[in-house]
Structure formats: structure tokens, C-alpha cells
Design a protein around this motif. Structure first.
Motif, PDB file in Angstrom:
ATOM      1  N   MET A   1      18.700  29.083  41.648  1.00  0.00           N
ATOM      2  CA  MET A   1      18.902  30.232  40.787  1.00  0.00           C
ATOM      3  C   MET A   1      20.062  31.090  41.280  1.00  0.00           C
ATOM      4  O   MET A   1      20.859  31.559  40.494  1.00  0.00           O
ATOM      5  N   SER A   2      20.160  31.292  42.593  1.00  0.00           N
ATOM      6  CA  SER A   2      21.254  32.081  43.158  1.00  0.00           C
ATOM      7  C   SER A   2      22.608  31.438  42.856  1.00  0.00           C
ATOM      8  O   SER A   2      23.583  32.134  42.597  1.00  0.00           O
ATOM      9  N   GLU A   3      22.628  30.105  42.895  1.00  0.00           N
ATOM     10  CA  GLU A   3      23.883  29.400  42.631  1.00  0.00           C
ATOM     11  C   GLU A   3      24.368  29.678  41.217  1.00  0.00           C
ATOM     12  O   GLU A   3      25.558  29.918  40.995  1.00  0.00           O
ATOM     13  N   THR A   4      23.458  29.660  40.263  1.00  0.00           N
ATOM     14  CA  THR A   4      23.821  29.932  38.871  1.00  0.00           C
ATOM     15  C   THR A   4      24.322  31.362  38.722  1.00  0.00           C
ATOM     16  O   THR A   4      25.319  31.610  38.043  1.00  0.00           O
ATOM     17  N   GLU A   7      27.834  31.491  40.198  1.00  0.00           N
ATOM     18  CA  GLU A   7      28.789  30.868  39.278  1.00  0.00           C
ATOM     19  C   GLU A   7      29.095  31.797  38.112  1.00  0.00           C
ATOM     20  O   GLU A   7      30.251  31.947  37.708  1.00  0.00           O
ATOM     21  N   THR A   8      28.060  32.449  37.590  1.00  0.00           N
ATOM     22  CA  THR A   8      28.245  33.391  36.486  1.00  0.00           C
ATOM     23  C   THR A   8      29.088  34.581  36.932  1.00  0.00           C
ATOM     24  O   THR A   8      30.034  34.978  36.247  1.00  0.00           O
ATOM     25  N   ALA A   9      28.746  35.157  38.081  1.00  0.00           N
ATOM     26  CA  ALA A   9      29.478  36.318  38.593  1.00  0.00           C
ATOM     27  C   ALA A   9      30.930  35.952  38.881  1.00  0.00           C
ATOM     28  O   ALA A   9      31.850  36.707  38.544  1.00  0.00           O
ATOM     29  N   PHE A  10      31.126  34.801  39.487  1.00  0.00           N
ATOM     30  CA  PHE A  10      32.485  34.402  39.818  1.00  0.00           C
ATOM     31  C   PHE A  10      33.272  34.097  38.551  1.00  0.00           C
ATOM     32  O   PHE A  10      34.430  34.499  38.419  1.00  0.00           O
ATOM     33  N   GLY A  11      32.654  33.405  37.608  1.00  0.00           N
ATOM     34  CA  GLY A  11      33.318  33.110  36.337  1.00  0.00           C
ATOM     35  C   GLY A  11      33.737  34.371  35.601  1.00  0.00           C
ATOM     36  O   GLY A  11      34.818  34.441  35.017  1.00  0.00           O
ATOM     37  N   ALA A  12      32.890  35.386  35.636  1.00  0.00           N
ATOM     38  CA  ALA A  12      33.176  36.637  34.934  1.00  0.00           C
ATOM     39  C   ALA A  12      34.237  37.473  35.649  1.00  0.00           C
ATOM     40  O   ALA A  12      34.895  38.302  35.009  1.00  0.00           O
ATOM     41  N   ASN A  13      34.428  37.271  36.938  1.00  0.00           N
ATOM     42  CA  ASN A  13      35.301  38.152  37.719  1.00  0.00           C
ATOM     43  C   ASN A  13      36.505  37.477  38.365  1.00  0.00           C
ATOM     44  O   ASN A  13      37.339  38.167  38.963  1.00  0.00           O
ATOM     45  N   LYS A  45      27.429  33.264  51.764  1.00  0.00           N
ATOM     46  CA  LYS A  45      26.562  34.446  51.821  1.00  0.00           C
ATOM     47  C   LYS A  45      25.764  34.616  50.529  1.00  0.00           C
ATOM     48  O   LYS A  45      25.392  35.736  50.171  1.00  0.00           O
ATOM     49  N   ILE A  46      25.479  33.531  49.872  1.00  0.00           N
ATOM     50  CA  ILE A  46      24.840  33.578  48.565  1.00  0.00           C
ATOM     51  C   ILE A  46      23.496  34.323  48.585  1.00  0.00           C
ATOM     52  O   ILE A  46      23.103  34.943  47.603  1.00  0.00           O
ATOM     53  N   GLY A  47      22.851  34.327  49.719  1.00  0.00           N
ATOM     54  CA  GLY A  47      21.583  35.032  49.842  1.00  0.00           C
ATOM     55  C   GLY A  47      21.723  36.543  49.704  1.00  0.00           C
ATOM     56  O   GLY A  47      20.758  37.239  49.397  1.00  0.00           O
ATOM     57  N   SER A  48      22.917  37.069  49.899  1.00  0.00           N
ATOM     58  CA  SER A  48      23.162  38.506  49.787  1.00  0.00           C
ATOM     59  C   SER A  48      23.647  38.916  48.393  1.00  0.00           C
ATOM     60  O   SER A  48      23.908  40.088  48.153  1.00  0.00           O
ATOM     61  N   LEU A  49      23.775  37.972  47.494  1.00  0.00           N
ATOM     62  CA  LEU A  49      24.293  38.245  46.154  1.00  0.00           C
ATOM     63  C   LEU A  49      23.352  39.172  45.385  1.00  0.00           C
ATOM     64  O   LEU A  49      22.185  38.851  45.187  1.00  0.00           O
ATOM     65  N   PRO A  50      23.850  40.337  44.969  1.00  0.00           N
ATOM     66  CA  PRO A  50      23.006  41.249  44.193  1.00  0.00           C
ATOM     67  C   PRO A  50      22.651  40.636  42.833  1.00  0.00           C
ATOM     68  O   PRO A  50      23.432  39.883  42.255  1.00  0.00           O
ATOM     69  N   ARG A  55      26.747  45.077  40.382  1.00  0.00           N
ATOM     70  CA  ARG A  55      26.641  45.047  41.847  1.00  0.00           C
ATOM     71  C   ARG A  55      27.225  43.735  42.388  1.00  0.00           C
ATOM     72  O   ARG A  55      27.861  43.716  43.442  1.00  0.00           O
ATOM     73  N   ALA A  56      26.990  42.636  41.658  1.00  0.00           N
ATOM     74  CA  ALA A  56      27.544  41.342  42.067  1.00  0.00           C
ATOM     75  C   ALA A  56      29.079  41.405  42.029  1.00  0.00           C
ATOM     76  O   ALA A  56      29.755  40.879  42.919  1.00  0.00           O
ATOM     77  N   ARG A  57      29.616  42.059  40.998  1.00  0.00           N
ATOM     78  CA  ARG A  57      31.072  42.232  40.887  1.00  0.00           C
ATOM     79  C   ARG A  57      31.604  43.008  42.098  1.00  0.00           C
ATOM     80  O   ARG A  57      32.594  42.604  42.718  1.00  0.00           O
ATOM     81  N   MET A  58      30.954  44.097  42.421  1.00  0.00           N
ATOM     82  CA  MET A  58      31.401  44.912  43.551  1.00  0.00           C
ATOM     83  C   MET A  58      31.279  44.139  44.862  1.00  0.00           C
ATOM     84  O   MET A  58      32.122  44.257  45.746  1.00  0.00           O
ATOM     85  N   TRP A  59      30.246  43.325  44.983  1.00  0.00           N
ATOM     86  CA  TRP A  59      30.033  42.491  46.168  1.00  0.00           C
ATOM     87  C   TRP A  59      31.199  41.505  46.322  1.00  0.00           C
ATOM     88  O   TRP A  59      31.738  41.334  47.420  1.00  0.00           O
ATOM     89  N   LEU A  60      31.594  40.873  45.215  1.00  0.00           N
ATOM     90  CA  LEU A  60      32.723  39.930  45.254  1.00  0.00           C
ATOM     91  C   LEU A  60      34.027  40.651  45.631  1.00  0.00           C
ATOM     92  O   LEU A  60      34.819  40.143  46.423  1.00  0.00           O
TER      93      LEU A  60
END
Length: 173
Positions: A1-4, A7-13, A45-50, A55-60
Motif C-alpha cells: 500500500m505504501s508503494e502505491t 508512486e502516486t505522490a511521486f507521479g503528482a509531484n 524511507k517509504i515507511g515515513s511517507l505521510p 504532507r507527502a508532497r512536502m515530505w518529497l
């Protein structure tokens, strides 16, 4: 689930991250490399992904900023080291411990050759490569390297013969 989610967060940003990095580094290739490093770190660091998209965007972006800061520090260190090396070479070029007038004349004659011919001479005579190795290094056919080498030697022999003749004419008999 974290991987998806990643991928979504990275694709969007990804496009925004690349623009962010590209505006802050002088080379477009560096921005692409930094984006790749950002993605690699995010995967580690996928375990830390908000969970929240913002928040995921800011993390990236925080990861990208850290990569950018590290890149800047490394670039400054390299620049300082290169500047120090240039200064050292300007005052004491390599191999000049026992420089003679003849060695200086040879160096100057090589510098007057075209860049392609000078590089063949340097690789073969100063760096110890064979003509075949020099060809591989320069990504040219071996026959081209051999013909450039022959031409360069011919030009150098003529120029150095002229210098010898001039030196002998200047010296007292």
C-alpha cells in the motif's frame, strides 16, 4: 500500500520537483540526477511517507532540498579542491622538477599543434598509452590514431629541428 501511495505522490509531484531542482542548479543534468536521488531516498524511507497528499508532497520536497544542499556542499568542495590544484600546477607543473630548455621547447611545440594532434602526442609519449589505447580512449579508429600520431611527430620533428638550428646559430663557435 505504501508503494502505491509513493508512486502516486511521486507521479503528482515529479514535474514540480524537477523544476524546483532545475532552478537551483546550473546544469539540467544535475537536476535530473538530484530528482533520481530524491526518488531513491523516498523509496528507502517509504515507511515515513505521510498519508495525506499535501504532507507527502512536502515530505518529497524536504528530501529534494536535502539532496540539493548536499549537492551544493559537494560542488563547493570540488571547486575548492580544483582551485587549489590549479594554483599548485601553475607554480609547479607536473614533471617540471628537472625541466630543461629542451623540455620547455618540446612542451611549447606540442601546445602549438592542433588539439587532436597534441592529445595523441600527450597520450602516447607522456601518459604511456599505446596508439590503440589512445584510439580507444578518444573513441576514434586505431588507424586514425596512428595517422594523427605520425603527422604530429612529423610536425614536431620539423619544429624542433628549426629550434635546434636556431640555437646552434646563436651559440658562439
Amino acid at each position: 500500500m505504501s508503494e502505491t501511495r509513493l508512486e502516486t505522490a511521486f507521479g503528482a509531484n515529479a514535474a514540480d520537483l524537477l523544476r524546483y531542482l532545475a532552478r537551483r542548479v546550473p546544469e539540467a543534468e544535475d537536476a535530473a540526477d538530484l530528482l533520481s536521488e530524491t526518488m531513491e531516498t523516498a523509496w528507502r524511507k517509504i515507511g515515513s511517507l505521510p498519508a495525506e497528499p499535501e504532507r507527502a508532497r512536502m515530505w518529497l520536497f524536504a528530501i529534494a532540498r536535502n539532496k540539493l544542499l548536499h549537492h551544493g556542499r559537494a560542488r563547493r568542495r570540488r571547486s575548492n579542491a580544483v582551485d587549489a590544484l590549479r594554483a599548485a600546477l601553475a607554480t609547479h607543473p607536473p614533471g617540471d622538477e628537472h625541466t630543461t630548455d629542451v623540455a620547455i621547447d618540446v612542451r611549447r611545440a606540442v601546445e602549438r599543434l592542433t588539439p587532436e594532434l597534441a592529445e595523441i602526442i600527450r597520450l602516447i609519449h607522456w601518459d604511456g598509452f599505446t596508439a590503440a589505447d589512445a584510439a580507444e580512449l578518444l573513441r576514434i579508429p586505431a588507424a586514425t590514431a596512428r595517422s594523427r600520431h605520425a603527422r604530429a611527430r612529423e610536425l614536431l620533428a620539423g619544429e624542433l629541428a628549426d629550434l635546434t638550428t636556431a640555437a646552434n646559430a646563436d651559440s658562439p663557435a
